[in-house]
Design a protein around this motif. Structure first.
Motif, PDB file in Angstrom:
ATOM      1  N   LEU A 240      30.103 -49.999 -20.672  1.00  0.00           N
ATOM      2  CA  LEU A 240      28.797 -50.651 -20.745  1.00  0.00           C
ATOM      3  C   LEU A 240      28.446 -51.004 -22.182  1.00  0.00           C
ATOM      4  N   TYR A 294      26.103 -45.682 -14.959  1.00  0.00           N
ATOM      5  CA  TYR A 294      26.603 -46.416 -16.123  1.00  0.00           C
ATOM      6  C   TYR A 294      27.726 -47.366 -15.727  1.00  0.00           C
ATOM      7  N   GLN A 297      26.184 -50.464 -14.220  1.00  0.00           N
ATOM      8  CA  GLN A 297      25.634 -51.333 -15.258  1.00  0.00           C
ATOM      9  C   GLN A 297      26.750 -52.040 -16.026  1.00  0.00           C
ATOM     10  N   TYR A 322      22.630 -54.518  -8.726  1.00  0.00           N
ATOM     11  CA  TYR A 322      21.324 -53.943  -9.081  1.00  0.00           C
ATOM     12  C   TYR A 322      20.711 -53.208  -7.887  1.00  0.00           C
ATOM     13  N   LEU A 325      22.451 -49.938  -7.867  1.00  0.00           N
ATOM     14  CA  LEU A 325      21.978 -49.150  -9.004  1.00  0.00           C
ATOM     15  C   LEU A 325      20.581 -48.601  -8.740  1.00  0.00           C
ATOM     16  N   ILE A 334      15.054 -51.118 -13.860  1.00  0.00           N
ATOM     17  CA  ILE A 334      16.122 -51.645 -13.006  1.00  0.00           C
ATOM     18  C   ILE A 334      15.541 -52.631 -11.995  1.00  0.00           C
ATOM     19  N   ASN A 337      14.940 -55.866 -13.811  1.00  0.00           N
ATOM     20  CA  ASN A 337      16.193 -56.581 -14.033  1.00  0.00           C
ATOM     21  C   ASN A 337      16.712 -57.212 -12.743  1.00  0.00           C
TER      22      ASN A 337
END
Length: 417
Positions: A240, A294, A297, A322, A325, A334, A337
């Motif tokens: 990442l 991680y 991402q 996403y 996540l 998050i 995003n």
């Protein structure tokens, strides 16, 4: 050699060898907080000695030997009062061990790993963990750390002192955790390393948009950790950081102004960092245990890294990543995003709906992020008056000077529409 040259030499050795020196002294004395004090005393002695006698052939070994001598003196002074020190003092020999004895190749990795675990122990506050890790593992001076986080030097000194007192009071042993404890404790270490990287990538305060030296330090710590604890999520966090750092060269224009991801000249991206990041991500995937937060991402960052243009980006895959996540590590950031990804995949109206819901819940109140994204999406929808209002709201609470300048420019651009 003058005092300035001696200080430069000491700083260079401390930056590269601090973890090994403190770790070896902690193993020798059995006391991390005592070991860090011993190392600092050795550094102070080096500043005087090296300016007169020059830098020794084995500077790290010199510091370690001085630290050990200080430990012996302390053990002997305390032996009359405390039984545990009496036992240590009784086993001491006047003969100093060689550098290889304390820098035992079989122990160095365990020493450094134990140092990372104790510096990032959950018993400490987030701020203390960051300061202590940068100090004893990263080898940064208190002035450097204070400058990096825009806080006074006494504040950093107080955090480090408080952290050491807390560890001593909690009787935290200097040792690599038992195998069953490592996964839980490793999360704290990764969090600290990534927090350092995030502050370097997106500076929350100050005049600069980012502070690459801080981000580079986090990447260095992650590379050390990958070697010491080659777990999939450690490779995930390294991937990442490498894939994110690859975009650094294109994030500012020639005038030092921020450039949005979709407007960046991708020819300026660091292809070596991209290759390193993808290799680390491949290792994490190859472990066959499923990606952690991680790693997910990093997969998102990889989608950007392999796309030739913003239009070529696989936004649908990013939305799915996403969503995964968000289930694994739910957070308002998050969600925000994901809203941006939805806007890119399905249009600004779909993304704005998600942003409005997030704003109504108030999960990110006090942050400029939500009104900034809202302003961008309103601009794309042609609702310029509302966009101005949202960006003005973001400007009022943004603390980074470079980002404030970017917001002011956007607001000015909207004034004529």
């Amino acid at each position: 050699m003058g005092s300035n040259e001696a200080r430069a030499a000491v700083d260079a050795v401390w930056r590269s060898e601090s973890a090994r020196i403190v770790g070896a002294l902690a193993r020798y004395s059995g006391d991390f907080t005592f070991a860090e004090d011993l190392a600092q005393e050795a550094v102070a002695e080096a500043l005087v000695s090296w300016s007169v006698n020059g830098v020794p052939a084995e500077p790290a070994g010199w510091l370690l030997t001085v630290g050990r001598r200080r430990a012996i003196d302390s053990f002997r002074r305390r032996s009359a009062r405390e039984e545990k020190y009496a036992l240590l003092a009784s086993d001491l020999s006047e003969e100093e061990p060689g550098v290889d004895t304390l820098f035992n190749p079989d122990s160095i990795d365990d020493d450094v790993l134990a140092l990372m675990f104790i510096s990032c122990h959950p018993v400490l506050s987030k701020e203390s963990r960051i300061a202590l890790t940068l100090r004893v593992v990263g080898g940064m001076g208190t002035e450097e750390i204070a400058k990096a986080f825009f806080v006074p030097v006494p504040t950093i000194q107080a955090r480090i002192t408080r952290a050491k007192k807390t560890l001593a009071a909690a009787h935290i042993p200097f040792a690599v955790p038992e195998a069953g404890e490592i996964p839980e404790r490793l999360g704290s270490v990764l969090q600290v390393v990534y927090l350092i990287f995030t502050e370097g990538s997106f500076a929350t305060t100050g005049d600069s948009w980012m502070r690459t030296e801080l981000a580079s330090e986090a990447r260095r710590l992650a590379r050390v950790l990958v070697r010491l604890a080659p777990e999939p999520e450690v490779f995930g966090v390294l991937a990442l950081m490498e894939l994110t750092a690859a975009r650094f060269p294109a994030r500012l224009d020639s005038a030092g102004k921020p450039v949005l991801l979709e407007d960046q000249d991708r020819r300026r991206w660091d292809q070596s960092a991209i290759r390193r990041g993808r290799a680390a991500l491949s290792t994490a995937v190859g472990a066959g245990r499923g990606l952690g937060a991680y790693g997910l991402q990093a997969s998102i960052a990889e989608c950007h890294a392999v796309a030739r243009t913003a239009a070529d980006t696989d936004w649908q895959r990013i939305v799915i990543l996403y969503e995964a996540l968000g289930r694994l590590a739910p957070s308002p950031v998050i969600e925000l995003n994901r809203a941006v990804a939805v806007a890119m995949a399905s249009g600004p109206a779909a993304g704005l709906q998600l942003v409005e819901a997030l704003a109504n819940r108030g999960d990110l109140d006090g942050s400029h992020l939500v009104p900034t994204v809202r302003g961008e999406l309103l601009t794309r929808l042609g609702r310029f008056g509302e966009a101005q209002g949202a960006l003005a709201e973001a400007l009022a609470i943004c603390s980074n000077a470079a980002e404030r300048t970017a917001l002011e420019r956007k607001i000015a651009d909207l004034a004529g529409k």
